[in-house]
Design an enzyme around this catalytic site. Structure first.
Site, mmCIF file in Angstrom:
data_model
loop_
_atom_site.group_PDB
_atom_site.id
_atom_site.type_symbol
_atom_site.label_atom_id
_atom_site.label_comp_id
_atom_site.label_asym_id
_atom_site.label_seq_id
_atom_site.Cartn_x
_atom_site.Cartn_y
_atom_site.Cartn_z
ATOM 1 N N GLU A 174 -4.232 17.736 -10.067
ATOM 2 C CA GLU A 174 -4.779 18.222 -11.340
ATOM 3 C C GLU A 174 -6.265 18.588 -11.251
ATOM 4 O OE1 GLU A 174 -3.016 16.346 -14.871
ATOM 5 O OE2 GLU A 174 -4.896 16.695 -15.913
ATOM 6 N N LYS A 211 7.791 23.017 -13.337
ATOM 7 C CA LYS A 211 6.979 21.849 -12.963
ATOM 8 C C LYS A 211 6.708 21.861 -11.454
ATOM 9 C CE LYS A 211 5.291 17.559 -13.672
ATOM 10 N NZ LYS A 211 5.212 16.389 -14.519
ATOM 11 N N LYS A 241 3.024 11.590 -10.789
ATOM 12 C CA LYS A 241 2.138 10.787 -11.646
ATOM 13 C C LYS A 241 2.863 9.491 -11.980
ATOM 14 C CE LYS A 241 -0.827 14.099 -14.018
ATOM 15 N NZ LYS A 241 -1.188 14.702 -15.312
ATOM 16 N N HIS A 248 -1.486 13.074 -27.810
ATOM 17 C CA HIS A 248 -1.824 11.707 -27.389
ATOM 18 C C HIS A 248 -2.576 10.965 -28.486
ATOM 19 C CE1 HIS A 248 -1.400 11.988 -22.715
ATOM 20 N NE2 HIS A 248 -0.275 11.743 -23.326
ATOM 21 N N HIS A 298 -0.599 18.024 -25.493
ATOM 22 C CA HIS A 298 -0.816 16.591 -25.274
ATOM 23 C C HIS A 298 -2.175 16.110 -25.782
ATOM 24 C CE1 HIS A 298 2.702 17.227 -22.818
ATOM 25 N NE2 HIS A 298 2.748 15.971 -22.412
ATOM 26 N N GLU A 323 9.180 19.053 -24.303
ATOM 27 C CA GLU A 323 8.606 19.402 -22.999
ATOM 28 C C GLU A 323 9.240 20.697 -22.467
ATOM 29 O OE1 GLU A 323 6.025 17.850 -21.668
ATOM 30 O OE2 GLU A 323 6.018 15.863 -22.576
ATOM 31 N N ARG A 369 -2.827 22.303 -12.846
ATOM 32 C CA ARG A 369 -1.883 21.302 -13.365
ATOM 33 C C ARG A 369 -2.217 20.889 -14.798
ATOM 34 N NH1 ARG A 369 1.032 16.237 -10.295
ATOM 35 N NH2 ARG A 369 2.118 15.483 -12.133
ATOM 36 N N ASN A 376 -0.564 19.740 -19.685
ATOM 37 C CA ASN A 376 -0.987 18.906 -20.815
ATOM 38 C C ASN A 376 -0.981 19.677 -22.131
ATOM 39 O OD1 ASN A 376 -1.428 16.746 -19.080
ATOM 40 N ND2 ASN A 376 -3.499 17.452 -18.606
ATOM 41 N N ARG A 409 0.812 -1.237 0.000
ATOM 42 C CA ARG A 409 0.000 0.000 0.000
ATOM 43 C C ARG A 409 0.839 1.278 0.000
ATOM 44 N NH1 ARG A 409 -3.323 -2.906 3.713
ATOM 45 N NH2 ARG A 409 -5.096 -3.773 2.570
ATOM 46 N N HIS A 425 6.819 10.187 -27.757
ATOM 47 C CA HIS A 425 5.964 11.091 -26.985
ATOM 48 C C HIS A 425 6.317 12.566 -27.239
ATOM 49 C CE1 HIS A 425 3.401 12.594 -23.840
ATOM 50 N NE2 HIS A 425 4.432 13.182 -23.262
HETATM 51 N N1 GLY Z 1 3.150 15.385 -17.426
HETATM 52 C C1 GLY Z 1 2.036 16.115 -16.976
HETATM 53 C C2 GLY Z 1 1.923 16.166 -15.487
HETATM 54 O O1 GLY Z 1 2.792 15.685 -14.790
HETATM 55 O O2 GLY Z 1 0.930 16.651 -14.989
#
Ligand code: GLY
Length: 364
Positions: A240, A230, A144, A255, A251, A186, A244, A248, A122, A268
């Site tokens: 998010e 970041k 993430k 994506h 993206h 990025e 946040r 994206n 956990r 990517h």
């Molecule tokens: N790569 C996008 C984020 O970490 O929110």
């Protein structure tokens, strides 16, 4: 070179250390976090060959008991099968709640190891030691974690913050040029969404398409400013809920392009480059930003050696359909991050399908 950037998340706060002798500091930095003695190092064969021993020597020198789990490299291995191999290694080493997984690799290794650490017993500690530019400036920071489902990227995952991110810029010397360019996508993203000064600095560089053409002082700025951007965004909105989502940028279309080309034709970062061009064109079409800013963004993406057009085999309606399955869809509406000026973006779900079609049609 040594810089430290804080990610402020209350009791889950941590530091990003950027240091040219980073790997040799791994053991001592972990000691200062008062972690248990057992460490599972997760990596892929080529990264482990180059840097595995340095990491192990540093960890053992600080008194940690280390075993390793080496997984095949590539997005196609970001699967439940690889995850199971990490769990098997954790069981074999009898990892405890106080133990730590160390991810030594790019975004795939970082995401999978982070997810294994989030779920094993956990939740145990994870340390991110990113070795690609993309992982250094994006994937390793912010918690993430996850794996891919056969029908979609990163569909299975969890938020699980690392205890430390350790970046050694020296390891970029062995990064293939195409991977360097992917990370640069990025970096450009941070310039457009958050840090206009970073954008200016990138514009002032003659070339950005290979590490050897980027001056060491600029590389240092790229790493520091991208990590700071970041960290700022994640500190304000970890899960998010709103802000946040600006990370994206590029993206949404990106994506769809990645997924429709089976994650093989474009990587990517290349997909994000194409997605940023599309977002810029949509913003221009909607009168949200001006032609000059759009051209500046396009030129920067080209200078980084990234593609700016859609792969010819793609069908516009298939892209529109794929947008509907994206994680960013809310109440059936596709959310776009669109630029308003260099350094500032806004989030909107008010982009008409016909505007998207028109922009995509121009991008072949
Ligand atoms: N790569 C996008 C984020 O970490 O929110």
């Amino acid at each position: 070179m040594q810089s430290v950037i804080s990610v402020d998340l209350g009791s889950q706060s941590y530091q990003i250390t950027i240091a040219s002798d980073g790997l040799s500091q791994l053991g001592s930095l972990m000691t200062s976090l008062h972690l248990g003695k057992k460490v599972l190092l997760v990596s892929n064969p080529s990264i482990f060959k180059h840097y595995g021993q340095n990491a192990i020597v540093s960890l053992q020198g600080a008194g940690f008991e280390v075993t390793q789990c080496i997984l095949p490299a590539g997005e196609q291995y970001k699967t439940a099968t690889s995850l199971q191999r990490i769990y098997n290694a954790a069981l074999e080493q009898r990892l405890e709640r106080s133990s730590t997984m160390v991810a030594l690799g790019g975004g795939v290794i970082g995401d999978m190891t982070g997810f294994a650490a989030a779920t094993w017993l956990r939740g145990i500690n994870v340390i991110q030691v990113p070795t690609s530019l993309l992982a250094m400036v994006d994937a390793s920071i912010g918690g993430k974690t996850g794996i891919n489902h056969p029908l979609g990227k990163n569909l299975i995952g969890a938020f699980h913050q690392p205890r430390l991110v350790l970046i050694n810029p020296e390891v970029l010397k062995t990064l293939p040029a195409r991977e360097f360019r992917a990370g640069m996508a990025e970096v450009i993203k941070y310039g457009v969404i958050w840090d206009a000064e970073l954008f200016h600095q990138l514009e002032a560089s003659k070339r950005l398409d290979q590490m050897r053409y980027v001056k060491p002082e600029l590389l240092e700025e790229i790493l520091k400013r991208s990590c700071q951007a970041k960290a700022d965004v994640v500190s304000k909105d970890e899960k998010e809920s709103n802000l946040r989502a600006i990370l994206n940028y590029g993206h949404t279309i990106g994506h769809a392009v990645e997924s429709l080309t089976g994650y093989r034709v474009v990587n990517h970062g290349e997909a994000v480059g194409i997605g940023m061009v599309a977002a810029g064109e949509i913003a221009l079409e909607l009168g949200m930003w001006d032609q000059k800013s759009n051209t500046r963004q396009l030129e920067l993406i080209k200078k980084a050696g990234l593609p700016t057009q859609l792969p010819t085999a793609l069908d516009i309606e298939a892209i529109i359909d794929t947008l509907q399955t994206d994680k960013k869809v809310q109440s059936g509406k596709v959310r776009f991050v669109l630029p308003t000026e260099i350094g500032v973006v806004t989030i909107t779900d008010q982009v008409d399908g016909d505007v998207i079609r028109k922009v995509l049609a121009k991008m072949f």
